[in-house]
Scaffold this motif. Sequence first.
Motif, mmCIF file in Angstrom:
data_model
loop_
_atom_site.group_PDB
_atom_site.id
_atom_site.type_symbol
_atom_site.label_atom_id
_atom_site.label_comp_id
_atom_site.label_asym_id
_atom_site.label_seq_id
_atom_site.Cartn_x
_atom_site.Cartn_y
_atom_site.Cartn_z
ATOM 1 N N LYS A 141 -1.015 11.540 -17.462
ATOM 2 C CA LYS A 141 -0.831 10.310 -16.687
ATOM 3 C C LYS A 141 -0.193 10.684 -15.357
ATOM 4 O O LYS A 141 0.920 11.204 -15.325
ATOM 5 C CB LYS A 141 0.067 9.351 -17.479
ATOM 6 C CG LYS A 141 0.222 8.011 -16.856
ATOM 7 C CD LYS A 141 -1.001 7.169 -17.084
ATOM 8 C CE LYS A 141 -0.703 5.755 -16.606
ATOM 9 N NZ LYS A 141 -1.886 5.027 -16.277
ATOM 10 N N ALA A 142 -0.898 10.457 -14.284
ATOM 11 C CA ALA A 142 -0.399 10.796 -12.955
ATOM 12 C C ALA A 142 -0.246 9.516 -12.136
ATOM 13 O O ALA A 142 -1.121 8.657 -12.162
ATOM 14 C CB ALA A 142 -1.367 11.742 -12.261
ATOM 15 N N PRO A 143 0.852 9.406 -11.400
ATOM 16 C CA PRO A 143 1.000 8.248 -10.506
ATOM 17 C C PRO A 143 -0.073 8.287 -9.424
ATOM 18 O O PRO A 143 -0.346 9.344 -8.851
ATOM 19 C CB PRO A 143 2.388 8.424 -9.898
ATOM 20 C CG PRO A 143 3.061 9.508 -10.660
ATOM 21 C CD PRO A 143 2.000 10.290 -11.357
ATOM 22 N N ILE A 144 -0.671 7.145 -9.151
ATOM 23 C CA ILE A 144 -1.723 7.045 -8.134
ATOM 24 C C ILE A 144 -1.174 6.277 -6.940
ATOM 25 O O ILE A 144 -0.629 5.187 -7.094
ATOM 26 C CB ILE A 144 -2.979 6.344 -8.701
ATOM 27 C CG1 ILE A 144 -3.568 7.182 -9.835
ATOM 28 C CG2 ILE A 144 -3.997 6.105 -7.597
ATOM 29 C CD1 ILE A 144 -4.745 6.541 -10.541
ATOM 30 N N LEU A 145 -1.328 6.877 -5.773
ATOM 31 C CA LEU A 145 -0.906 6.250 -4.526
ATOM 32 C C LEU A 145 -2.131 6.008 -3.655
ATOM 33 O O LEU A 145 -3.026 6.848 -3.593
ATOM 34 C CB LEU A 145 0.077 7.153 -3.769
ATOM 35 C CG LEU A 145 1.332 7.589 -4.521
ATOM 36 C CD1 LEU A 145 2.120 8.590 -3.676
ATOM 37 C CD2 LEU A 145 2.187 6.398 -4.872
ATOM 38 N N ILE A 146 -2.162 4.873 -2.971
ATOM 39 C CA ILE A 146 -3.246 4.562 -2.038
ATOM 40 C C ILE A 146 -2.776 4.951 -0.636
ATOM 41 O O ILE A 146 -1.726 4.490 -0.175
ATOM 42 C CB ILE A 146 -3.618 3.063 -2.077
ATOM 43 C CG1 ILE A 146 -3.993 2.632 -3.501
ATOM 44 C CG2 ILE A 146 -4.735 2.751 -1.083
ATOM 45 C CD1 ILE A 146 -5.127 3.409 -4.122
ATOM 46 N N VAL A 147 -3.548 5.814 0.011
ATOM 47 C CA VAL A 147 -3.239 6.283 1.368
ATOM 48 C C VAL A 147 -4.496 6.033 2.204
ATOM 49 O O VAL A 147 -5.438 6.825 2.172
ATOM 50 C CB VAL A 147 -2.856 7.782 1.370
ATOM 51 C CG1 VAL A 147 -2.522 8.250 2.783
ATOM 52 C CG2 VAL A 147 -1.695 8.042 0.421
ATOM 53 N N LYS A 148 -4.518 4.936 2.908
ATOM 54 C CA LYS A 148 -5.724 4.508 3.624
ATOM 55 C C LYS A 148 -6.220 5.511 4.670
ATOM 56 O O LYS A 148 -7.394 5.581 4.942
ATOM 57 C CB LYS A 148 -5.495 3.140 4.261
ATOM 58 C CG LYS A 148 -5.307 2.044 3.226
ATOM 59 C CD LYS A 148 -5.083 0.699 3.864
ATOM 60 C CE LYS A 148 -4.633 -0.312 2.849
ATOM 61 N NZ LYS A 148 -5.628 -0.976 2.117
ATOM 62 N N LYS A 149 -5.342 6.294 5.233
ATOM 63 C CA LYS A 149 -5.752 7.256 6.266
ATOM 64 C C LYS A 149 -6.011 8.644 5.699
ATOM 65 O O LYS A 149 -6.093 9.622 6.442
ATOM 66 C CB LYS A 149 -4.701 7.314 7.365
ATOM 67 C CG LYS A 149 -4.610 6.008 8.122
ATOM 68 C CD LYS A 149 -3.774 6.120 9.354
ATOM 69 C CE LYS A 149 -3.734 4.755 10.005
ATOM 70 N NZ LYS A 149 -3.637 4.816 11.426
ATOM 71 N N LEU A 150 -6.167 8.737 4.398
ATOM 72 C CA LEU A 150 -6.452 10.014 3.748
ATOM 73 C C LEU A 150 -7.780 10.564 4.275
ATOM 74 O O LEU A 150 -8.755 9.826 4.377
ATOM 75 C CB LEU A 150 -6.528 9.799 2.228
ATOM 76 C CG LEU A 150 -6.402 11.005 1.328
ATOM 77 C CD1 LEU A 150 -5.011 11.624 1.449
ATOM 78 C CD2 LEU A 150 -6.636 10.594 -0.113
ATOM 79 N N PRO A 151 -7.850 11.857 4.630
ATOM 80 C CA PRO A 151 -9.090 12.407 5.182
ATOM 81 C C PRO A 151 -10.197 12.613 4.150
ATOM 82 O O PRO A 151 -11.315 12.955 4.496
ATOM 83 C CB PRO A 151 -8.652 13.756 5.772
ATOM 84 C CG PRO A 151 -7.427 14.120 5.004
ATOM 85 C CD PRO A 151 -6.762 12.821 4.632
#
Length: 107
Positions: A2-12
């Motif tokens: 189980k890994a925490p998921i982060l949303i990063v809109k500017k991810l390349p």
Amino acid sequence: MKAPILIVKKLPAAGMAIFPFILLKNERLKQDQDIINHEKIHLRQQLELLILPFYILYLVNYLINFIRYQEHRKAYLSIVFEKEAYHYESDINYLKKQNWYGWIKLL
């Protein structure tokens, strides 16, 4: 795993694994089992190599491939860690099968 998921809109990229997190470009990718599994495989690889050596080997492998192929996409897809992750991303049970150091057989 189980890994925490982060949303990063500017991810390349669509997704990225930076231990212990999975970074995704947008919320809908949380439903994409292949990309989540792909990134979990990278998290396992990072654990196998005690995290920092993974990033060093990843970069060195990319640079060698880039010198060899003179093309970013081909160099990226030839990284041994990416080969394992792409090859097994659709196998949801891959990480449960105790395939530790599976990337070594792809050298």
